[in-house]
Design a protein around this motif. Sequence first.
Motif: not given
Length: 193
Positions: A72-82, A156-159, A164-167, A178-180
């Motif tokens: 899952l994309p990170f935002e979908e995984a985060g939505g499930h956490v919520a 900034g660098a951390s995010f 980029e790892d997700q991409a 977003y990265v592209a």
Amino acid sequence: MTWTLDTPAGRAALDIATEYADAVLLGHSVRSYAFGVRYAEQHGLAYDAELFYVSALLHDLGLTAPFDSHTLPFEEAGGHVARVLTAGLGWPVERRARAEEVIVLHMRDDVTAAEDVESHLLQVGTSADVSGLRVADFDPAFTADLLAAHPRGDFGASFLALVEDQAVRKPACAAAAYVAGGAAARIAANPLG
């Protein structure tokens, strides 16, 4: 000024975000909330304060190792956490779904305040903190106070490394687009540093 919401759900969201996100990512979540709240105040927008706070605090937990889904994309995984957290708090199904939706939509095409005010506020808040979008519209004293209370550090660098790892691992996800689309340049140009 504090940027917390003292309700059972607000305290639980802060506890979970503090436990699972590092200080840099937690600071981003709080700053995103604060920018969203200030934007709502400036534009006279009525919104569900608790829903917005919980969503803002949890919106990037899908980027953390315990919640990073391999599919899952990170935002979908985060939505499930919520959804899980708010189910434990006794929120009805519809309200849990709204928390998930707000988190998912923060990485989608622009959502207007008329369409969905909480999603709009999270988009405004995260965009201000990540790339500096609309930062000039905020009172410099507000921004200075916020950054003093919740410094950016190497956000900034951390995010950028996280998205980029997700991409790379999930090339069809919103983070990849977003990265592209020039994320590195926009993050580097953020006037917040």
